[in-house]
Design an enzyme around this catalytic site. Structure first.
Site, PDB file in Angstrom:
ATOM      1  N   SER A   9       0.786  -1.230   0.000  1.00 53.67           N
ATOM      2  CA  SER A   9       0.000   0.000   0.000  1.00 53.67           C
ATOM      3  C   SER A   9       0.818   1.280   0.000  1.00 53.67           C
ATOM      4  O   SER A   9       0.250   2.364  -0.169  1.00 53.67           O
ATOM      5  CB  SER A   9      -0.942   0.008   1.212  1.00 53.67           C
ATOM      6  OG  SER A   9      -0.208  -0.125   2.408  1.00 53.67           O
ATOM      7  N   THR A  10       2.124   1.205   0.223  1.00 51.65           N
ATOM      8  CA  THR A  10       2.929   2.429   0.245  1.00 51.65           C
ATOM      9  C   THR A  10       4.120   2.291  -0.670  1.00 51.65           C
ATOM     10  O   THR A  10       4.550   1.184  -1.009  1.00 51.65           O
ATOM     11  CB  THR A  10       3.439   2.754   1.667  1.00 51.65           C
ATOM     12  OG1 THR A  10       4.524   1.871   1.987  1.00 51.65           O
ATOM     13  CG2 THR A  10       2.339   2.607   2.698  1.00 51.65           C
TER      14      THR A  10
END
Length: 222
Positions: A9-10
């Site tokens: 997600s990052t």
């Protein structure tokens, strides 16, 4: 055919280690069948809206196996994860997890077995969303703590973990033991335990050091 879906997600994370874990667990996945979504939120972006998700929905056929490290890789939105798995099972796709080697498919016709399967899917989907919400709260609390204290905060020792390592740790806390996480990210078990016990403090310490590093340094006058 076996496919892997790996999502992070990052931008501080990479999906490559999820492929390594899958192969280490015995899954035979070609590089072409390892589909990744990097820097994609599992909360706000639905599976069918991601580039990797779209590719998989085009590729998967009845009898294929979709491998994920854990169901939260499909997403961290309860409804989206449940809907995605139901759609895949309707297509005849088998979903398997690297962790605990769990299998979900639509083969069973027994009502009781269906009920148990669906309840487990629902529980795991809800757990994934709850973990995402807890992580966000910890990040906000850590940032607020660092901003409120500013330069007055006692810095103590520089955090032993990087931004990338903390992101991976937060992602693994719900499904992995401290020992397993420590091995994967290259930290000792006590560091992982401290982060698990107070993720907001861990985030705050990192934010403080990052902000200190970003401050301009002034040269002393000659």
């Amino acid at each position: 055919m076996q496919f892997l879906y790996a999502r992070v997600s990052t931008s501080d994370q990479t999906a490559a280690h999820q492929l390594e874990q899958a192969r280490a667990a015995g899954f035979e996945i070609d590089n072409d069948n390892a589909i990744q979504d990097e820097g994609i939120s599992g909360v706000s972006t639905r599976f069918a809206e991601r580039e990797g998700g779209k590719r998989l929905l085009d590729k998967l056929r009845a009898g294929d196996v979709l491998v994920v490290r854990w169901l939260d890789r499909l997403g961290r939105n309860y409804e989206d994860v449940v809907d995605t798995i139901r759609e895949l099972m309707r297509r005849g796709v088998v979903i398997r997890t690297v962790i605990n080697n769990m299998t979900f498919d639509g083969a069973t016709t027994n009502p009781m077995e269906k009920a148990v399967r669906d309840a487990l899917i629902g529980f795991m989907a809800a757990l994934g969303q709850a973990q995402a919400e807890a992580t966000k709260l910890a990040q906000r609390a850590g940032i607020a703590h660092a901003q409120a204290n500013g330069s007055r905060v006692y810095l103590g020792r520089k955090p032993s973990y990087s931004r990338e390592q903390l992101a991976r740790i937060m992602d693994l806390l719900a499904t992995e033991s401290d020992i397993t996480i420590a091995k994967q990210v290259g930290l000792d078990r006590l560091a992982i335990r401290r982060i698990r016990q107070d993720p907001a403090k861990a985030e705050g310490a990192l934010v403080t050091w990052e902000s200190l590093k970003a401050r301009p340094r002034h040269r002393k006058a000659a």
